[in-house]
Design a protein around this motif. Sequence first.
Motif, PDB file in Angstrom:
ATOM      1  N   LYS A  94       0.813  -1.230   0.000  1.00 47.86           N
ATOM      2  CA  LYS A  94       0.000   0.000   0.000  1.00 47.86           C
ATOM      3  C   LYS A  94       0.840   1.271   0.000  1.00 47.86           C
ATOM      4  O   LYS A  94       0.477   2.258  -0.637  1.00 47.86           O
ATOM      5  CB  LYS A  94      -0.983   0.012   1.168  1.00 47.86           C
ATOM      6  N   VAL A  95       1.975   1.254   0.694  1.00 44.62           N
ATOM      7  CA  VAL A  95       2.826   2.456   0.754  1.00 44.62           C
ATOM      8  C   VAL A  95       3.412   2.747  -0.622  1.00 44.62           C
ATOM      9  O   VAL A  95       3.393   3.889  -1.097  1.00 44.62           O
ATOM     10  CB  VAL A  95       3.951   2.300   1.804  1.00 44.62           C
ATOM     11  N   SER A  96       3.913   1.715  -1.271  1.00 47.99           N
ATOM     12  CA  SER A  96       4.491   1.889  -2.612  1.00 47.99           C
ATOM     13  C   SER A  96       3.446   2.381  -3.607  1.00 47.99           C
ATOM     14  O   SER A  96       3.695   3.296  -4.394  1.00 47.99           O
ATOM     15  CB  SER A  96       5.075   0.569  -3.119  1.00 47.99           C
ATOM     16  N   VAL A  97       2.261   1.769  -3.560  1.00 50.85           N
ATOM     17  CA  VAL A  97       1.180   2.159  -4.479  1.00 50.85           C
ATOM     18  C   VAL A  97       0.763   3.601  -4.219  1.00 50.85           C
ATOM     19  O   VAL A  97       0.578   4.389  -5.155  1.00 50.85           O
ATOM     20  CB  VAL A  97      -0.036   1.217  -4.325  1.00 50.85           C
ATOM     21  N   LEU A  98       0.623   3.947  -2.932  1.00 49.73           N
ATOM     22  CA  LEU A  98       0.237   5.316  -2.572  1.00 49.73           C
ATOM     23  C   LEU A  98       1.254   6.330  -3.080  1.00 49.73           C
ATOM     24  O   LEU A  98       0.893   7.354  -3.673  1.00 49.73           O
ATOM     25  CB  LEU A  98       0.090   5.439  -1.049  1.00 49.73           C
ATOM     26  N   LEU A 100       3.617   5.871  -5.517  1.00 49.67           N
ATOM     27  CA  LEU A 100       3.698   5.851  -6.978  1.00 49.67           C
ATOM     28  C   LEU A 100       2.543   6.609  -7.617  1.00 49.67           C
ATOM     29  O   LEU A 100       2.720   7.298  -8.625  1.00 49.67           O
ATOM     30  CB  LEU A 100       3.697   4.401  -7.486  1.00 49.67           C
ATOM     31  N   SER A 101       1.355   6.485  -7.015  1.00 50.50           N
ATOM     32  CA  SER A 101       0.168   7.101  -7.615  1.00 50.50           C
ATOM     33  C   SER A 101      -0.053   8.550  -7.187  1.00 50.50           C
ATOM     34  O   SER A 101      -0.946   9.217  -7.702  1.00 50.50           O
ATOM     35  CB  SER A 101      -1.073   6.273  -7.272  1.00 50.50           C
ATOM     36  N   ILE A 160      -0.791  -2.666 -11.519  1.00 50.23           N
ATOM     37  CA  ILE A 160      -2.206  -2.457 -11.844  1.00 50.23           C
ATOM     38  C   ILE A 160      -2.840  -1.461 -10.873  1.00 50.23           C
ATOM     39  O   ILE A 160      -3.580  -0.555 -11.279  1.00 50.23           O
ATOM     40  CB  ILE A 160      -2.974  -3.798 -11.807  1.00 50.23           C
ATOM     41  N   SER A 161      -2.533  -1.621  -9.570  1.00 54.46           N
ATOM     42  CA  SER A 161      -3.090  -0.708  -8.562  1.00 54.46           C
ATOM     43  C   SER A 161      -2.603   0.717  -8.789  1.00 54.46           C
ATOM     44  O   SER A 161      -3.375   1.669  -8.707  1.00 54.46           O
ATOM     45  CB  SER A 161      -2.689  -1.166  -7.154  1.00 54.46           C
ATOM     46  N   GLU A 162      -1.306   0.847  -9.096  1.00 57.36           N
ATOM     47  CA  GLU A 162      -0.761   2.176  -9.381  1.00 57.36           C
ATOM     48  C   GLU A 162      -1.478   2.807 -10.568  1.00 57.36           C
ATOM     49  O   GLU A 162      -1.873   3.973 -10.526  1.00 57.36           O
ATOM     50  CB  GLU A 162       0.737   2.069  -9.700  1.00 57.36           C
ATOM     51  N   SER A 163      -1.679   2.004 -11.619  1.00 54.24           N
ATOM     52  CA  SER A 163      -2.294   2.542 -12.835  1.00 54.24           C
ATOM     53  C   SER A 163      -3.724   3.008 -12.582  1.00 54.24           C
ATOM     54  O   SER A 163      -4.170   4.013 -13.127  1.00 54.24           O
ATOM     55  CB  SER A 163      -2.281   1.488 -13.944  1.00 54.24           C
TER      56      SER A 163
END
Length: 422
Positions: A94-98, A100-101, A160-163
């Motif tokens: 979640k931290v990486s996705v948050l 990155l996005s 996918i989550s980042e996108s």
Amino acid sequence: MESSIHTIACNNLLVLFAVVTMTGIICSKLSELLKIPDVVLFLIVGIFIGPSVLKFIDISQYQVENQLILTFGSAFILYMGGKEISLKVLKNVKVSVLLLSTLGVVISAFLMQQIIGLTFGVSAMVALLAGSIISSTDPATLVPIFNQIKINKKVSQTVISESAFNDATGSILTSAVLVIILSGKFSLQENMYSLTLMIIIGLVVGLFTGIILLALVNEGPKGIFKDYTPIISIISVIIAYELSTKLGGSGYMSCFVVGIVTGNKQNFKLWLSQKSYDTDCHVVETLGTICRMCIFIILGSQVDLQILAKYFIPSVICVLCFMFIVRPISVIPCTLIDRKAKWKKNEIIFMMWVRETGVIPAALCGIVTAMNVSGSDVISSVVFMTILITLIVQGVTTKFVAKKLGLLLEPNPEEATNREAL
């Protein structure tokens, strides 16, 4: 007389829709044979059937319809992107996705502002608008790619989550920059406040809209509309977008959150019958496909080949800088900060490479072009080349890069035997 004019306009619009969708179907079949992303063909064919070449379609006569397709299409595709998010997998990264996005999008937008500004010699705000539009990746392209190419779940779900998340962030950032350009006013405090408000309202509206409407199709006594699940799904996107926009929030963020709620309904103690679930999946996928066809083919038809030729070299330079300089710079800090995710070098390199640009940037570019914003010719040229080059180069080489980096999962021999038996 007025009636006949309206009838002719209506007939022309129906013919245009038929041409676009039939062209999209043919391109989709060709993409399967050629093994390249269908949106690449949508764009290219859109140019040929548009006013620049064959003049089969011309959307410029239908500005309201054009805006409707772009707005609803992008909102619905964000909803579909939200449905692909698994909260269970998301918990671990979640931290990486948050980062990155959010941080990744901001880094990309402002670095591209510098590159586009220097390359094209346009104003800082026009360059920032272009950078904001192309700063997000594309779930509509990445999801089908990862359905075909099996790689490490941690990496694929993160990408996918980042996108899906960064589409919403990119849309909000683009809207904020657009407001500044159109109003001619800039206040960091006011714009940060507006941006925060847009995000919060978008999240809240999306959450409540998703839960309430999903409860109405729930398999139980309260699910009074469970026989109309696909229609409720479509209506939920419209309600979420319009309600959020009216309240000053981000309509795109709301649609994305509705998608997350729908895709993770078990977490909210909500269930669908198998019949409702299957029907909903078929309808949503079909409508999503139509939206993608219309957005990309219409975007291609609006490309002015003279302008594209005029800005071809600087556009290509910007895209190459984007792929090989900006993307790595935006990924490195976002992944290194997240120590708990324990990212490996090969995983980080793969995420640097996979950043296809697609539907939402295309839709945002179409909206900006339709509004005749200053510098829109430069913006459309940069966006089109970014979409085309990233989809062709990165989309086609994803499997090769994953294999070279040791991230490609080999099929289970037992599963392969079972598939052959079937």
